[in-house]
Design a protein around this motif. Structure first.
Motif, PDB file in Angstrom:
ATOM      1  N   ASP A 249       0.782  -1.145  -0.031  1.00  0.00           N
ATOM      2  CA  ASP A 249       0.067  -0.151  -0.087  1.00  0.00           C
ATOM      3  C   ASP A 249       0.937   1.243  -0.004  1.00  0.00           C
ATOM      4  O   ASP A 249       0.717   2.095  -0.717  1.00  0.00           O
ATOM      5  CB  ASP A 249      -0.899   0.323   1.170  1.00  0.00           C
ATOM      6  N   VAL A 250       1.776   1.467   1.008  1.00  0.00           N
ATOM      7  CA  VAL A 250       2.790   2.349   0.800  1.00  0.00           C
ATOM      8  C   VAL A 250       3.503   2.587  -0.611  1.00  0.00           C
ATOM      9  O   VAL A 250       3.855   3.847  -0.809  1.00  0.00           O
ATOM     10  CB  VAL A 250       3.878   2.160   1.869  1.00  0.00           C
ATOM     11  N   MET A 251       4.116   1.524  -0.955  1.00  0.00           N
ATOM     12  CA  MET A 251       4.476   1.765  -2.329  1.00  0.00           C
ATOM     13  C   MET A 251       3.705   2.183  -3.509  1.00  0.00           C
ATOM     14  O   MET A 251       4.080   2.889  -4.136  1.00  0.00           O
ATOM     15  CB  MET A 251       5.307   0.433  -2.811  1.00  0.00           C
ATOM     16  N   GLU A 252       2.586   1.657  -3.431  1.00  0.00           N
ATOM     17  CA  GLU A 252       1.346   2.274  -4.279  1.00  0.00           C
ATOM     18  C   GLU A 252       1.138   3.733  -4.029  1.00  0.00           C
ATOM     19  O   GLU A 252       1.171   4.523  -5.076  1.00  0.00           O
ATOM     20  CB  GLU A 252       0.189   1.456  -4.141  1.00  0.00           C
ATOM     21  N   LEU A 253       1.256   4.186  -2.985  1.00  0.00           N
ATOM     22  CA  LEU A 253       0.949   5.611  -2.518  1.00  0.00           C
ATOM     23  C   LEU A 253       2.147   6.277  -3.137  1.00  0.00           C
ATOM     24  O   LEU A 253       1.977   7.571  -3.649  1.00  0.00           O
ATOM     25  CB  LEU A 253       0.921   5.764  -1.094  1.00  0.00           C
ATOM     26  N   LEU A 254       3.327   6.035  -2.839  1.00  0.00           N
ATOM     27  CA  LEU A 254       4.560   6.662  -3.402  1.00  0.00           C
ATOM     28  C   LEU A 254       4.532   6.734  -4.860  1.00  0.00           C
ATOM     29  O   LEU A 254       4.927   7.752  -5.456  1.00  0.00           O
ATOM     30  CB  LEU A 254       5.852   5.751  -2.690  1.00  0.00           C
ATOM     31  N   ARG A 255       4.207   5.759  -5.723  1.00  0.00           N
ATOM     32  CA  ARG A 255       4.334   5.559  -7.085  1.00  0.00           C
ATOM     33  C   ARG A 255       3.103   6.474  -7.561  1.00  0.00           C
ATOM     34  O   ARG A 255       3.138   7.292  -8.664  1.00  0.00           O
ATOM     35  CB  ARG A 255       3.901   4.260  -7.754  1.00  0.00           C
ATOM     36  N   LYS A 256       2.019   6.781  -6.886  1.00  0.00           N
ATOM     37  CA  LYS A 256       1.098   7.869  -7.265  1.00  0.00           C
ATOM     38  C   LYS A 256       1.411   9.314  -6.902  1.00  0.00           C
ATOM     39  O   LYS A 256       0.574  10.181  -7.198  1.00  0.00           O
ATOM     40  CB  LYS A 256      -0.250   7.354  -6.641  1.00  0.00           C
ATOM     41  N   GLY A 257       2.518   9.566  -6.324  1.00  0.00           N
ATOM     42  CA  GLY A 257       3.208  10.794  -6.134  1.00  0.00           C
ATOM     43  C   GLY A 257       2.996  11.221  -4.802  1.00  0.00           C
ATOM     44  O   GLY A 257       3.270  12.473  -4.492  1.00  0.00           O
ATOM     45  N   ILE A 258       2.409  10.855  -3.619  1.00  0.00           N
ATOM     46  CA  ILE A 258       2.107  11.245  -2.540  1.00  0.00           C
ATOM     47  C   ILE A 258       3.559  11.227  -1.624  1.00  0.00           C
ATOM     48  O   ILE A 258       4.398  10.270  -1.758  1.00  0.00           O
ATOM     49  CB  ILE A 258       1.364  10.119  -1.702  1.00  0.00           C
ATOM     50  N   PRO A 259       3.905  12.498  -1.325  1.00  0.00           N
ATOM     51  CA  PRO A 259       5.134  12.626  -0.825  1.00  0.00           C
ATOM     52  C   PRO A 259       5.223  11.758   0.608  1.00  0.00           C
ATOM     53  O   PRO A 259       4.662  11.479   1.296  1.00  0.00           O
ATOM     54  CB  PRO A 259       5.191  14.226  -0.099  1.00  0.00           C
ATOM     55  N   LEU A 260       6.779  11.292   0.445  1.00  0.00           N
ATOM     56  CA  LEU A 260       7.091  10.397   1.645  1.00  0.00           C
ATOM     57  C   LEU A 260       6.862  11.304   2.908  1.00  0.00           C
ATOM     58  O   LEU A 260       6.365  10.588   3.954  1.00  0.00           O
ATOM     59  CB  LEU A 260       8.395  10.146   1.589  1.00  0.00           C
ATOM     60  N   THR A 261       7.174  12.513   2.945  1.00  0.00           N
ATOM     61  CA  THR A 261       6.933  13.284   4.209  1.00  0.00           C
ATOM     62  C   THR A 261       5.363  13.339   4.724  1.00  0.00           C
ATOM     63  O   THR A 261       5.614  13.285   5.911  1.00  0.00           O
ATOM     64  CB  THR A 261       7.424  14.753   4.081  1.00  0.00           C
TER      65      THR A 261
END
Length: 49
Positions: free
Chosen positions: A11-23
């Protein structure tokens, strides 16, 4: 790693791929509250180095 842990990691990796900032993800996950300013300062220091 359990199936649930793999699911959360996915889920986290998918959010990162969608451009959600890690911060933002770190802010949302921190039980003590947001750390955006602290992280931003660290990122600025790294870029300046």
């Amino acid at each position: 790693m359990t199936t649930l842990e793999r699911s959360h990691a996915s889920d986290v990796m998918e959010l990162l791929r969608k451009g959600i900032p890690l911060t933002l993800l770190l802010d949302l996950a921190d039980p003590c509250g947001p750390r955006s300013e602290e992280i931003l300062l660290l990122e600025k220091e790294e870029k300046a180095a």
